[in-house]
Motif scaffolding. Structure first.
Motif, PDB file in Angstrom:
ATOM      1  N   ASP A  13       0.847  -1.189   0.000  1.00  0.00           N
ATOM      2  CA  ASP A  13       0.000   0.000   0.000  1.00  0.00           C
ATOM      3  C   ASP A  13       0.884   1.240   0.000  1.00  0.00           C
ATOM      4  O   ASP A  13       2.066   1.179   0.369  1.00  0.00           O
ATOM      5  CB  ASP A  13      -0.896  -0.002   1.249  1.00  0.00           C
ATOM      6  N   ASP A  15       0.629   5.825   0.652  1.00  0.00           N
ATOM      7  CA  ASP A  15      -0.156   6.997   1.025  1.00  0.00           C
ATOM      8  C   ASP A  15       0.680   8.236   0.756  1.00  0.00           C
ATOM      9  O   ASP A  15       1.873   8.277   1.058  1.00  0.00           O
ATOM     10  CB  ASP A  15      -0.578   6.951   2.495  1.00  0.00           C
ATOM     11  N   GLY A  59      -2.228  -2.017   5.207  1.00  0.00           N
ATOM     12  CA  GLY A  59      -2.560  -0.638   4.868  1.00  0.00           C
ATOM     13  C   GLY A  59      -1.632   0.337   5.548  1.00  0.00           C
ATOM     14  O   GLY A  59      -1.049   0.040   6.593  1.00  0.00           O
ATOM     15  N   THR A 105      -9.441  -3.706   3.127  1.00  0.00           N
ATOM     16  CA  THR A 105      -9.158  -3.442   1.714  1.00  0.00           C
ATOM     17  C   THR A 105      -8.671  -2.013   1.465  1.00  0.00           C
ATOM     18  O   THR A 105      -8.126  -1.740   0.406  1.00  0.00           O
ATOM     19  CB  THR A 105     -10.413  -3.688   0.857  1.00  0.00           C
ATOM     20  N   ALA A 106      -8.867  -1.120   2.427  1.00  0.00           N
ATOM     21  CA  ALA A 106      -8.424   0.266   2.265  1.00  0.00           C
ATOM     22  C   ALA A 106      -8.292   0.906   3.643  1.00  0.00           C
ATOM     23  O   ALA A 106      -9.004   0.541   4.586  1.00  0.00           O
ATOM     24  CB  ALA A 106      -9.409   1.053   1.411  1.00  0.00           C
ATOM     25  N   GLN A 108      -7.247   4.946   5.506  1.00  0.00           N
ATOM     26  CA  GLN A 108      -6.916   6.356   5.326  1.00  0.00           C
ATOM     27  C   GLN A 108      -7.127   7.080   6.653  1.00  0.00           C
ATOM     28  O   GLN A 108      -7.835   6.590   7.515  1.00  0.00           O
ATOM     29  CB  GLN A 108      -7.774   6.974   4.226  1.00  0.00           C
ATOM     30  N   GLY A 149     -11.040   1.980  -2.039  1.00  0.00           N
ATOM     31  CA  GLY A 149     -10.272   3.169  -1.705  1.00  0.00           C
ATOM     32  C   GLY A 149     -11.082   4.137  -0.877  1.00  0.00           C
ATOM     33  O   GLY A 149     -12.318   4.116  -0.903  1.00  0.00           O
TER      34      GLY A 149
END
Length: 186
Positions: A13, A15, A59, A105-106, A108, A149
């Motif tokens: 992953d 960012d 992640g 799966t995501a 943030q 996402g």
């Protein structure tokens, strides 16, 4: 036209940060690495760190204050990493807040420091404080099966890339945590 190209093997992953850097988490031979790359200068050597407390990273999210958060699915917990001090802090999640079969799966983090963790089959979206404590589970439309996402708009809305297209959730703008007064009878 490709302006910058990064050859990152065993990528899990990434960012991005607004200051022109991005972090990539990789795993090879049971070793988790977190690398910082610049998007504003020609490709050079990345600054990489070995994360010793992670067995199955899935992640990565970078907060506005530069702290890096990883989710370790193997142990069901967040790991906070400070690139300046190289300190790893394990943030435990009470196991009752995530289903045993949860497959992230995501991931943030928003500007308030709220960590969002999405899963699929069925689609789910969980929120955690930056200390790892559970905040809430978002209510999603029942026909969404997959979330790939997570992003945020300028008004605090949460954008989800789903199997049905882009979904926007409006969340309240309450600050994380509580404040108030406590009165006791003496």
């Amino acid at each position: 036209q490709i302006i910058l190209e990064f050859d990152i093997e065993d990528l899990i992953d990434i960012d991005f940060q607004p200051d022109g850097y991005f972090y990539a988490v990789t795993k090879k031979d049971c070793r988790t690495q977190l690398c910082r790359y610049s998007t504003t200068t020609p490709c050079g050597k990345a600054k990489c760190f070995t994360i010793n407390t992670s067995i199955d990273p899935v992640g990565v999210a970078v907060s506005k204050d530069g702290l890096v958060y990883l989710f370790d699915a193997g142990r069901g917990r967040f790991i906070q990493f400070d690139p300046e001090t190289k300190k790893e802090t394990i943030l435990c999640i009470p196991p009752e807040n995530l289903p045993a079969d949860f497959q992230p799966t995501a991931m943030q983090i928003d500007s308030r420091g709220v960590l969002f963790m999405a899963g699929s089959n069925p689609a789910s979206l969980y929120m955690f404080d930056k200390d790892g404590s559970y905040l809430d589970k978002a209510e999603l439309p029942p026909n969404i099966n997959r979330i790939d996402g997570i992003g945020f708009d300028r008004s605090g809305g949460v954008l989800l890339a789903t199997d049905l297209g882009l979904a926007k959730l409006l969340l309240t703008k309450n600050p994380v945590g509580h404040s108030g007064s406590f009165y006791s009878k003496t």
